[in-house]
Enzyme design. Structure first.
Site, mmCIF file in Angstrom:
data_model
loop_
_atom_site.group_PDB
_atom_site.id
_atom_site.type_symbol
_atom_site.label_atom_id
_atom_site.label_comp_id
_atom_site.label_asym_id
_atom_site.label_seq_id
_atom_site.Cartn_x
_atom_site.Cartn_y
_atom_site.Cartn_z
ATOM 1 N N GLN A 111 -4.943 -1.154 9.329
ATOM 2 C CA GLN A 111 -4.820 -2.601 8.917
ATOM 3 C C GLN A 111 -5.620 -3.612 9.811
ATOM 4 O O GLN A 111 -5.332 -3.857 10.930
ATOM 5 C CB GLN A 111 -3.450 -2.868 8.786
ATOM 6 C CG GLN A 111 -3.076 -4.424 8.105
ATOM 7 C CD GLN A 111 -3.891 -4.433 6.315
ATOM 8 O OE1 GLN A 111 -3.927 -3.314 5.840
ATOM 9 N NE2 GLN A 111 -4.000 -5.390 5.785
ATOM 10 N N LYS A 166 0.676 -1.366 0.164
ATOM 11 C CA LYS A 166 0.063 0.081 0.089
ATOM 12 C C LYS A 166 0.873 1.299 -0.112
ATOM 13 O O LYS A 166 0.659 2.240 -0.775
ATOM 14 C CB LYS A 166 -0.899 -0.009 1.283
ATOM 15 C CG LYS A 166 -1.990 -0.989 1.077
ATOM 16 C CD LYS A 166 -2.798 -1.370 2.200
ATOM 17 C CE LYS A 166 -3.834 -2.320 2.235
ATOM 18 N NZ LYS A 166 -4.575 -2.519 3.435
ATOM 19 N N ASP A 174 -10.929 3.390 3.877
ATOM 20 C CA ASP A 174 -11.314 1.957 4.031
ATOM 21 C C ASP A 174 -12.867 1.861 3.766
ATOM 22 O O ASP A 174 -13.600 0.757 3.699
ATOM 23 C CB ASP A 174 -10.949 1.465 5.190
ATOM 24 C CG ASP A 174 -10.023 0.159 5.221
ATOM 25 O OD1 ASP A 174 -9.743 -0.162 4.093
ATOM 26 O OD2 ASP A 174 -9.563 -0.356 6.261
HETATM 27 N N1 GUN Z 1 -7.214 -6.441 5.759
HETATM 28 C C1 GUN Z 1 -7.376 -7.339 4.618
HETATM 29 N N2 GUN Z 1 -8.123 -6.416 3.803
HETATM 30 C C2 GUN Z 1 -8.139 -5.263 4.428
HETATM 31 C C3 GUN Z 1 -8.813 -3.879 3.999
HETATM 32 O O1 GUN Z 1 -9.522 -3.755 2.996
HETATM 33 N N3 GUN Z 1 -8.713 -3.059 4.785
HETATM 34 C C4 GUN Z 1 -8.118 -3.204 6.028
HETATM 35 N N4 GUN Z 1 -8.070 -2.123 7.058
HETATM 36 N N5 GUN Z 1 -7.425 -4.254 6.582
HETATM 37 C C5 GUN Z 1 -7.560 -5.193 5.555
#
Ligand code: GUN
Length: 280
Positions: free
Chosen positions: A94, A50, A117
């Protein structure tokens, strides 16, 4: 017959290039901060990708790493600091968080206009009500792949297998808003294979390796596989038995290389739109 393979990698690359061009024309640099708690190896990999993708698009990507021993109060203090920081347009915590930390109080604390998100109840609720807001990244990515495959959504029968907050529920809302007739299937659904066979569009988001078999799929249906499962021999497979699906479906996403690359591209897109909305 052989299905068209929907190339998420190339769609994502195109989207990222368009985002980079958009960012280059802005009088400010959008900022994305990812918060990771603990050492989960898969999460570490995701978070690094990311940050890297953000920087490549000209976004000020930054990662805050906190020890697994962090308290809820400490994590909340970090989120509140980011809420107040004018250079931060997007905040992503995350998931999953290491036990015993609870995700919901943390998500609830994120300023909704920075919730790239799309998980804050305000954004999730706006989506269900058909109002504009920040939409969860994996569901947005899946919708872009349906468009890429040329799917007609209006009046189509769609089935979403899985009702998670991160994927199943928001995809069902997006499909409903696009005038599809949506069935949400889950672990208590009866006659799942028969339900699935009625669908023009199949979204598999359950996290069970190759659960959706070829004979669950109507000839010509468009299949989006959101699952990423590591099986015993170490390979990655989706929630759909790909080799079987490809014989029946009209179009299908591969795993890896389908929905996965779209998620990060949509995160960057959300960051830029959050920046534009906040900074005018
Ligand atoms: N863990 C796996 N996919 C995601 C996501 O799209 N957002 C977040 N915050 N954590 C994740």
């Amino acid at each position: 017959m052989s299905a068209a393979i929907i190339d998420g990698k190339s769609v994502a690359a195109r989207l990222r290039a368009a985002i980079a061009a958009d960012v280059a024309g802005l009088p400010y640099r959008p900022g994305l901060t990812v918060v990771i708690v603990g050492e989960d190896p898969a999460s570490q990999v995701y978070v690094r990708s990311k940050e890297k993708a953000a920087l490549a698009a000209g976004i000020a990507g930054r990662t805050i790493r906190l020890p697994a021993s962090s308290s809820e109060a400490e994590l909340l203090a970090v989120v509140r600091g980011l809420n107040a920081d004018p250079e931060v347009d997007g905040i992503l915590v995350q998931l999953p968080l290491p036990a015993p930390l609870r995700a919901q109080p943390i998500i609830d604390a994120i300023e909704p206009s920075k919730d790239v998100d799309g998980l804050h109840p305000i954004n999730a609720g706006r989506l269900v009500n058909g109002l504009p807001g920040l939409v969860a990244c994996t569901p947005s990515g899946a919708m872009k792949l349906l468009a890429e495959a040329g799917a007609t959504l209006r009046g189509a029968r769609a089935i979403v297998i899985g009702r998670s907050v991160l994927v199943g529920r928001p995809i069902a809302a997006l499909l409903t808003n696009a005038d599809a007739t949506v069935t949400i299937a889950h672990s208590r659904t009866r006659e799942l294979a028969a339900e699935c066979r009625r669908a023009d569009i199949v979204i598999a988001a359950v996290g069970r390796p190759e659960m959706v078999r070829g004979d669950w799929i109507a000839p010509g249906a468009i299949v989006i596989d959101v699952g990423i499962n590591r099986i015993a021999d170490g390979t990655l497979v989706g929630d759909v038995a790909f080799a079987e699906a490809v014989e029946v479906a009209g179009a299908v996403t591969p795993v890896p290389g389908g929905v996965g690359p779209m998620t990060i591209a949509c995160l960057l897109e959300n960051t830029v739109s959050a920046a534009k909305a906040r900074r005018g």
